[in-house]
Design a protein around this motif. Structure first.
Motif, short mmCIF file in Angstrom:
data_model
loop_
_atom_site.label_atom_id
_atom_site.label_comp_id
_atom_site.label_asym_id
_atom_site.label_seq_id
_atom_site.Cartn_x
_atom_site.Cartn_y
_atom_site.Cartn_z
N ALA A 1 4.41 14.24 2.79
CA ALA A 1 3.24 13.77 2.03
C ALA A 1 2.97 12.28 2.30
CB ALA A 1 3.48 14.01 0.55
N LEU A 2 4.00 11.45 2.22
CA LEU A 2 3.79 10.01 2.39
C LEU A 2 3.30 9.71 3.80
CD1 LEU A 2 3.94 7.27 1.05
CD2 LEU A 2 6.31 7.07 1.85
N GLY A 3 3.90 10.38 4.80
CA GLY A 3 3.48 10.17 6.18
C GLY A 3 2.01 10.52 6.39
N ALA A 4 1.61 11.67 5.82
CA ALA A 4 0.22 12.12 5.98
C ALA A 4 -0.75 11.13 5.33
CB ALA A 4 0.05 13.50 5.36
N HIS A 5 -0.43 10.64 4.13
CA HIS A 5 -1.33 9.71 3.44
C HIS A 5 -1.36 8.36 4.13
CE1 HIS A 5 -2.75 11.75 -0.25
NE2 HIS A 5 -1.80 12.59 0.13
N ALA A 6 -0.18 7.90 4.56
CA ALA A 6 -0.14 6.60 5.23
C ALA A 6 -1.00 6.65 6.50
CB ALA A 6 1.29 6.24 5.57
N ARG A 7 -0.84 7.70 7.26
CA ARG A 7 -1.55 7.81 8.53
C ARG A 7 -3.05 8.06 8.31
NH1 ARG A 7 0.93 12.00 10.16
NH2 ARG A 7 -0.69 13.35 9.30
N ASP A 8 -3.40 9.08 7.46
CA ASP A 8 -4.79 9.51 7.39
C ASP A 8 -5.60 8.80 6.31
OD1 ASP A 8 -3.63 12.84 8.15
OD2 ASP A 8 -4.34 11.23 9.48
N GLU A 9 -4.94 8.24 5.32
CA GLU A 9 -5.67 7.53 4.27
C GLU A 9 -5.61 6.02 4.48
OE1 GLU A 9 -5.36 6.70 -0.51
OE2 GLU A 9 -4.22 8.36 0.36
N LEU A 10 -4.41 5.50 4.80
CA LEU A 10 -4.25 4.05 4.92
C LEU A 10 -4.40 3.56 6.36
CD1 LEU A 10 -1.11 3.63 2.61
CD2 LEU A 10 -3.52 3.42 1.98
N GLY A 11 -4.30 4.51 7.32
CA GLY A 11 -4.44 4.11 8.72
C GLY A 11 -3.22 3.36 9.24
N ILE A 12 -2.08 3.58 8.60
CA ILE A 12 -0.83 2.93 9.06
C ILE A 12 -0.02 3.94 9.85
CG2 ILE A 12 1.30 1.79 8.36
CD1 ILE A 12 -0.10 0.99 5.77
N SER A 13 0.21 3.66 11.12
CA SER A 13 1.04 4.57 11.92
C SER A 13 1.94 3.74 12.81
CB SER A 13 0.14 5.45 12.78
OG SER A 13 -0.35 4.67 13.86
N GLU A 14 2.82 4.42 13.51
CA GLU A 14 3.79 3.76 14.37
C GLU A 14 3.10 2.84 15.37
OE1 GLU A 14 6.80 3.39 14.25
OE2 GLU A 14 7.23 2.62 16.24
N VAL A 15 1.96 3.29 15.91
CA VAL A 15 1.30 2.56 17.00
C VAL A 15 0.76 1.22 16.52
CG1 VAL A 15 -0.59 2.60 18.68
CG2 VAL A 15 0.69 4.68 18.18
N ASP B 1 0.84 -1.22 0.00
CA ASP B 1 0.00 0.00 0.00
C ASP B 1 0.86 1.25 0.00
OD1 ASP B 1 -2.78 -1.18 2.10
OD2 ASP B 1 -2.35 -1.34 -0.06
N ILE B 2 1.94 1.23 0.81
CA ILE B 2 2.81 2.41 0.90
C ILE B 2 3.52 2.65 -0.44
CG2 ILE B 2 4.91 3.29 1.97
CD1 ILE B 2 3.90 1.95 4.57
N ALA B 3 3.95 1.56 -1.08
CA ALA B 3 4.63 1.70 -2.38
C ALA B 3 3.66 2.30 -3.42
CB ALA B 3 5.12 0.34 -2.83
N ARG B 4 2.39 1.82 -3.40
CA ARG B 4 1.41 2.36 -4.35
C ARG B 4 1.16 3.85 -4.07
NH1 ARG B 4 -3.03 -0.34 -3.10
NH2 ARG B 4 -1.99 -2.25 -3.76
N GLU B 5 1.10 4.17 -2.79
CA GLU B 5 0.86 5.56 -2.39
C GLU B 5 2.00 6.46 -2.86
OE1 GLU B 5 -1.75 8.17 -1.13
OE2 GLU B 5 -2.06 6.01 -1.13
N ARG B 6 3.24 5.95 -2.69
CA ARG B 6 4.41 6.74 -3.10
C ARG B 6 4.35 7.01 -4.61
NH1 ARG B 6 8.12 3.50 -1.74
NH2 ARG B 6 8.38 4.18 0.40
N HIS B 7 3.92 5.99 -5.36
CA HIS B 7 3.82 6.15 -6.82
C HIS B 7 2.76 7.18 -7.18
CE1 HIS B 7 3.66 5.13 -11.07
NE2 HIS B 7 2.34 4.99 -10.96
#
Ligand SMILES: [Zn+2]
Length: 246
Positions: free
Chosen positions: A141-155, A96-102
């Protein structure tokens, strides 16, 4: 730190924890749930194994050998199962992160609009949402999308090895309890001692799990002891049957 592609996250998390003072159950719930389930499995499966082998008229040393083998086999299978399932979650996150980066590299305007849309859904008005999205896209940008769009965060990000170790460790602690009881018990009272102490451990564990999960304690205790007692009773019956037949 699992998600290597965006180094900024670790620093952000530390800053956030300095500001963020109250503790939420979700912070520990993941780990606790895995630990309690692992320990519960350890107690029920090893106690049942010990009681079943003892019911087949095996000697105390044979019972202990079976108990140790059950502990090792159970811990390894818990670790393997957890590692495989969490690894596939990790793989999905990475894909998901790779697709988001693209997508960010090929169409950042659309990605900014998408992020703003997420903030509007969360209650911001359109202008403020656009502003927030633009600033976050500029900062990470990637951090914001991962956290707020994909729901992937450190926790909540997947940690296969830690999950495997935690699960195997919890199982081992759980399995060690009835095993210690079997070792310390006089041979002629082994089944009774292991059964009673294991039910006591399950009561304590069920109560702890319910308490820390914010659930009614009585129901948590009843649930875990009922299934534990049922498992031990059935294996004792099977062991007795084999003891008579053999
Ligand atoms: Zn996106």
């Amino acid at each position: 730190m699992l998600l290597k592609p965006w180094p900024g996250l670790e620093i952000k998390t530390r800053t956030m924890s300095r500001i963020h003072t109250e503790r939420h159950r979700t912070h520990s719930i993941g780990w606790l749930r895995a630990a309690v389930l692992g320990a519960n499995d350890g107690i029920v499966s090893t106690a049942s194994l010990i009681i079943g082998v003892a019911a087949a008229n095996a000697t105390q040393s044979a019972v202990l050998v079976a108990g140790v083998a059950g502990l090792v086999a159970g811990a390894m299978s818990m670790a393997a199962g957890e590692y495989v399932s969490v690894s596939s979650q990790f793989d999905t996150e990475q894909a998901d992160i790779a697709r988001e980066r693209h997508e960010l590299a090929t169409d950042s305007a659309r990605e900014t609009a998408e992020l703003a849309g997420i903030y509007v859904q969360r209650g911001l008005d359109a202008d403020l949402a656009q502003q927030v999205a633009t600033q976050l896209m500029a900062k990470d940008a990637l951090g914001a999308h991962a956290r707020d769009e994909l729901g992937i965060s450190e926790v909540v990000s997947a940690r296969p090895l830690q999950a495997a170790w935690a699960s195997a460790g919890a199982f081992t602690v759980g399995a060690g309890l009835p095993l210690a009881s079997a070792w310390l018990s006089p041979e002629r009272h082994l089944t009774l001692v292991v059964g009673a102490t294991s039910l006591l451990f399950l009561v304590l564990l069920g109560g702890l799990a319910a308490y820390t999960g914010g659930a009614p304690i009585a129901r948590g205790v009843a649930r875990v002891t009922f299934w534990g007692a049922l498992a031990m009773a059935i294996t004792a019956g099977v062991g007795r049957l084999f003891g008579v037949v053999a």
